[in-house]
Design an enzyme around this catalytic site. Structure first.
Site, PDB file in Angstrom:
ATOM      1  N   GLU A 108      46.271   4.508   1.607  1.00 30.55           N
ATOM      2  CA  GLU A 108      45.598   5.374   0.638  1.00 30.55           C
ATOM      3  C   GLU A 108      44.287   4.750   0.163  1.00 30.55           C
ATOM      4  O   GLU A 108      43.313   5.463  -0.113  1.00 30.55           O
ATOM      5  CB  GLU A 108      46.551   5.660  -0.519  1.00 30.55           C
ATOM      6  CG  GLU A 108      47.715   6.538  -0.049  1.00 30.55           C
ATOM      7  CD  GLU A 108      48.766   6.796  -1.102  1.00 30.55           C
ATOM      8  OE1 GLU A 108      49.000   7.970  -1.437  1.00 30.55           O
ATOM      9  OE2 GLU A 108      49.358   5.809  -1.594  1.00 30.55           O
ATOM     10  N   GLU A 128      56.387   6.359   2.718  1.00 29.69           N
ATOM     11  CA  GLU A 128      57.120   6.570   1.465  1.00 29.69           C
ATOM     12  C   GLU A 128      58.367   7.442   1.636  1.00 29.69           C
ATOM     13  O   GLU A 128      59.404   7.189   1.002  1.00 29.69           O
ATOM     14  CB  GLU A 128      56.193   7.178   0.411  1.00 29.69           C
ATOM     15  CG  GLU A 128      55.257   6.186  -0.254  1.00 29.69           C
ATOM     16  CD  GLU A 128      53.993   5.911   0.549  1.00 29.69           C
ATOM     17  OE1 GLU A 128      53.077   5.269   0.023  1.00 29.69           O
ATOM     18  OE2 GLU A 128      53.912   6.357   1.724  1.00 29.69           O
TER      19      GLU A 128
END
Length: 254
Positions: A108, A128
């Site tokens: 990210e 995730e």
């Protein structure tokens, strides 16, 4: 400045290095604060045109430091997001120089950059979902803007990694380098940008990044607000004079 973030400034380029190789450059509160402080200095200095974010020791960033998280640390800053960056990228352009893994929050961070230079052996991933979590630091918002929808969805839903070769083929990576060469490749790309008028570079980055969220009705008005000061600047006059005089421009950043 945090001990776990190093900075190097010169020739119009800011190099910001996450320096926790023993933890695969995982982000704790200290790293987030260090990145934010480095970005603030980068933004405030008129002699710096473009930045590079990278990681020490052959890894870009393994994401959130889970040990620090269990101690109650939060690797995000109010208004700035994960790593002090994901919710408030700099107004000046930023390159991610990626070796090894850009994983979870590390991916990210890379997606928060405007340009990406990566080793052929680098890998990107948002795993995730494999832990029953959601990539909430901007990865799911930026990935479908950087990759074809179906590929972005596959990466997000499976949590499986994306190789640098495939990422480059689909436009996520600007330049592939040999292993160990990502930072040098990023510096070469940064030098090409830093040779240009700093006010023009900053405004151009803001227009290109804004274009994906502006409506057609908003776009030209927003662009005009950014372009007006550039056309009225001393650098604009210098660029025209240098062209007419067949010499390299000397930018003043004003």
């Amino acid at each position: 400045m945090s001990d776990s973030v190093r900075t190097e400034f010169g020739d119009g380029i800011a190099v910001i290095t996450i320096d926790r190789p023993e933890a695969r450059n995982a982000v704790d509160k200290s790293v987030a604060e260090g990145i934010a402080a480095a970005i603030d200095e980068f933004e405030s200095r008129s002699d710096l045109v473009i930045g590079i974010l990278t990681g020490a020791g052959g890894t870009f960033c393994a994401g959130m430091d889970l040990k620090a998280f269990t101690r109650g640390e939060r690797p995000a800053l109010p208004g700035r997001g994960f790593g002090g960056l994901t919710e408030q990228p700099p107004q000046k352009p930023l390159i991610a120089a990626v070796e090894g893994w850009a994983l979870a929050g590390g991916c990210e961070l890379a997606l928060s950059a405007d340009l990406v230079v990566a080793s052929r052996e680098a890998k990107f991933g948002l795993p995730e979902v494999k832990r029953g979590l959601v990539a909430a630091a901007g990865g799911l918002l930026r990935l479908p803007k950087a990759l074809p929808y179906q590929l972005a969805m596959e990466i997000a839903l499976t949590g499986d990694p994306l190789t640098a070769e495939k990422a480059h083929a689909h436009g996520l990576i600007n330049t592939l380098t040999e292993p160990g060469g990502a930072l040098d490749g990023a510096k070469e790309l940064a030098a090409r940008v830093a040779a240009n008028g700093p006010l023009a570079v900053r405004a151009t980055k803001q227009i290109v990044s804004g274009a994906v969220r502006w409506t057609d009705a908003e776009a030209f008005a927003a662009q005009a607000d950014l372009v007006g000061p550039v056309f009225a600047s001393a650098d604009a006059q210098e660029g025209a004079r240098a062209f007419a005089e067949k010499r390299a421009p000397v930018w003043r950043g004003e």
